[in-house]
Design an enzyme around this catalytic site. Sequence first.
Site, short mmCIF file in Angstrom:
data_model
loop_
_atom_site.label_atom_id
_atom_site.label_comp_id
_atom_site.label_asym_id
_atom_site.label_seq_id
_atom_site.Cartn_x
_atom_site.Cartn_y
_atom_site.Cartn_z
N HIS A 252 44.30 31.98 42.57
CA HIS A 252 45.62 32.32 42.03
C HIS A 252 46.51 31.10 42.04
O HIS A 252 46.42 30.28 42.95
CB HIS A 252 46.28 33.44 42.86
CG HIS A 252 47.35 34.13 42.10
ND1 HIS A 252 48.65 33.67 42.08
CD2 HIS A 252 47.32 35.23 41.31
CE1 HIS A 252 49.36 34.47 41.30
NE2 HIS A 252 48.59 35.41 40.82
N ASP B 169 42.62 41.40 40.65
CA ASP B 169 41.59 41.86 39.72
C ASP B 169 40.23 42.08 40.37
O ASP B 169 39.34 42.65 39.76
CB ASP B 169 41.45 40.86 38.56
CG ASP B 169 42.67 40.87 37.66
OD1 ASP B 169 43.22 41.96 37.45
OD2 ASP B 169 43.08 39.80 37.19
N1 CMC Z 1 36.24 30.23 41.09
C1 CMC Z 1 35.87 28.97 41.42
N2 CMC Z 1 36.74 27.96 41.58
C2 CMC Z 1 38.03 28.23 41.40
C3 CMC Z 1 38.49 29.52 41.08
C4 CMC Z 1 37.53 30.54 40.92
N3 CMC Z 1 37.89 31.77 40.60
N4 CMC Z 1 39.82 29.50 40.97
C5 CMC Z 1 40.20 28.23 41.21
N5 CMC Z 1 39.12 27.47 41.47
C6 CMC Z 1 39.11 26.05 41.79
C7 CMC Z 1 39.07 25.24 40.49
O1 CMC Z 1 37.78 25.00 40.05
C8 CMC Z 1 39.81 23.99 40.90
O2 CMC Z 1 38.94 23.18 41.64
P1 CMC Z 1 39.00 21.58 41.53
O3 CMC Z 1 40.36 21.21 42.05
O4 CMC Z 1 37.89 21.12 42.38
O5 CMC Z 1 38.83 21.24 40.07
C9 CMC Z 1 40.89 24.52 41.86
O6 CMC Z 1 40.34 25.70 42.42
C10 CMC Z 1 42.21 24.85 41.17
O7 CMC Z 1 41.92 25.77 40.11
P2 CMC Z 1 42.78 25.87 38.79
O8 CMC Z 1 41.99 26.59 37.76
O9 CMC Z 1 43.32 24.53 38.42
O10 CMC Z 1 43.98 26.77 39.31
P3 CMC Z 1 45.10 27.41 38.42
O11 CMC Z 1 46.26 27.66 39.29
O12 CMC Z 1 45.32 26.61 37.19
O13 CMC Z 1 44.42 28.80 37.92
C11 CMC Z 1 43.53 30.98 38.01
C12 CMC Z 1 44.61 30.01 38.55
C13 CMC Z 1 43.86 32.39 38.46
C14 CMC Z 1 43.58 30.93 36.47
C15 CMC Z 1 42.14 30.53 38.51
O14 CMC Z 1 42.09 30.68 39.91
C16 CMC Z 1 41.02 31.32 37.85
O15 CMC Z 1 40.57 30.94 36.77
N6 CMC Z 1 40.53 32.43 38.49
C17 CMC Z 1 39.50 33.24 37.89
C18 CMC Z 1 40.09 34.21 36.87
C19 CMC Z 1 40.90 35.31 37.54
O16 CMC Z 1 40.47 35.95 38.48
N7 CMC Z 1 42.10 35.56 36.99
C20 CMC Z 1 43.01 36.59 37.51
C21 CMC Z 1 44.26 35.97 38.07
S1 CMC Z 1 45.24 37.04 39.12
C22 CMC Z 1 45.78 38.35 38.21
C23 CMC Z 1 46.26 38.09 36.85
O17 CMC Z 1 47.05 37.19 36.61
O18 CMC Z 1 45.82 38.81 35.97
#
Ligand code: CMC
Length: 386
Positions: free
Chosen positions: A263, A321
């Site tokens: 998140h 989720d």
């Molecule tokens: N699985 C594996 N690695 C992850 C995940 C994950 N679900 N989430 C974050 N990371 C890692 C990512 O690879 C990155 O690593 P590095 O720094 O080594 O490159 C680091 O953590 C930061 O991730 P980010 O994607 O830059 O973080 P963000 O704040 O831009 O994205 C997020 C937040 C929710 C989009 C992301 O965590 C994600 O894609 N999660 C999976 C999809 C998901 O479950 N979405 C629902 C979000 S909550 C409810 C809603 O909003 O609907």
Amino acid sequence: MPANSENYFPGLEGVNVDTTRLSFVDGQKGNLFYCGYSIEDLAEHCNFAEVAYLLLHGELPNQQQIDSFQEELLAERYLDPHLKSIITLTPKDGHPMAVLQALVAQLAMHDKEIADRSLEAKRRKAIRIIAKLPLVVTYFENVRTGMRTVEPRMDLGHAANYLWMLTGEEPTPEAVKVFDTALTLHMDHGCNNSTFTCRVVSSTEADIYSAVVAAIGSLSGPLHGGANERVIHMLESIEELDEVEPFIDAKVASKEKIMGFGHRVYKVMDPRAKILRDLAGKFVVADPEMDKCLKKANLFYKITEERFQAKGKMDIWPNVDFFSGVLYKALGLPRDFFTPVFAISRVVGWVAHHFEQMEDNRIYRPRFIYEGAELGRKFKKMDKRT
Ligand code: CMC
């Protein structure tokens, strides 16, 4: 020359775009509040209508206020026959989120008050949207499965009526409470992507329907609300408990995102995920298939956490989720209805934010850092281009 690149915040991380009175996400402590009330209190004690009233009015309703609010919602609990016929003509393999987007645009075209920009008319439109969204998707489910059309019931609350229309069966009080809680948990969440989208569109002074249509599109994405559907798809693709660990290891090795984890704001476990995990644990035990699904989810959660911690990623936890899908599966909802359930709840937050945006509106108009071709290139007529 290119704009100042020091002011560049990818994904707008950490940027304050406006003020709000609606909700506060404390990502360090893992707390969520609506209008100052903790999500735990609201989830335990309130139903959909009370929390919707809170977000729209800033205060919890007394008995008289909730009675008249519920009457307003009930008065809009119907679909125009023309809209029903449009749903009949909608492709049956269309995703329910696409159906929602298309039908909210249709609702706008059917709204006789569309041109009335007064606050009172906008409020009536907001109630209309909140009341009709669940009808759109449940009618669609009736049509695509070829079952009889289940008409809305006026003696049921918002959550119970949704379950009734979806299945044509009277929901149990336990199912209604679980569903009410899930709706409460999803209603608002700070400056999340779909709410921001809603505010961006609202800031152009576009009508409330356009803002909601755009927000539905945002919510459908797999990084946002679309994640819940993918979580259950992932869990269902793992047949046995002993396949969970190799499945996760393969994902981690390939650096693939694991749906339902991570998140932008929470650095600890999402409080909504905790509530949903507990609810799922209590609600699904009676059914062996669901029991297995819950066991897989819990094991998945435990192993994934171990893997993230081992890699030093201490701030990736299950989000809302991850466990919502398990719960919706237990409630008998079709998998592609998980994100629409999110939408029929989050729409309350969207419309509340639409009103907040309009209070002191300034159009959103940030800028890009230009990285394109050299400026002032020599123009060539068509016959000179290679
Ligand atoms: N699985 C594996 N690695 C992850 C995940 C994950 N679900 N989430 C974050 N990371 C890692 C990512 O690879 C990155 O690593 P590095 O720094 O080594 O490159 C680091 O953590 C930061 O991730 P980010 O994607 O830059 O973080 P963000 O704040 O831009 O994205 C997020 C937040 C929710 C989009 C992301 O965590 C994600 O894609 N999660 C999976 C999809 C998901 O479950 N979405 C629902 C979000 S909550 C409810 C809603 O909003 O609907």
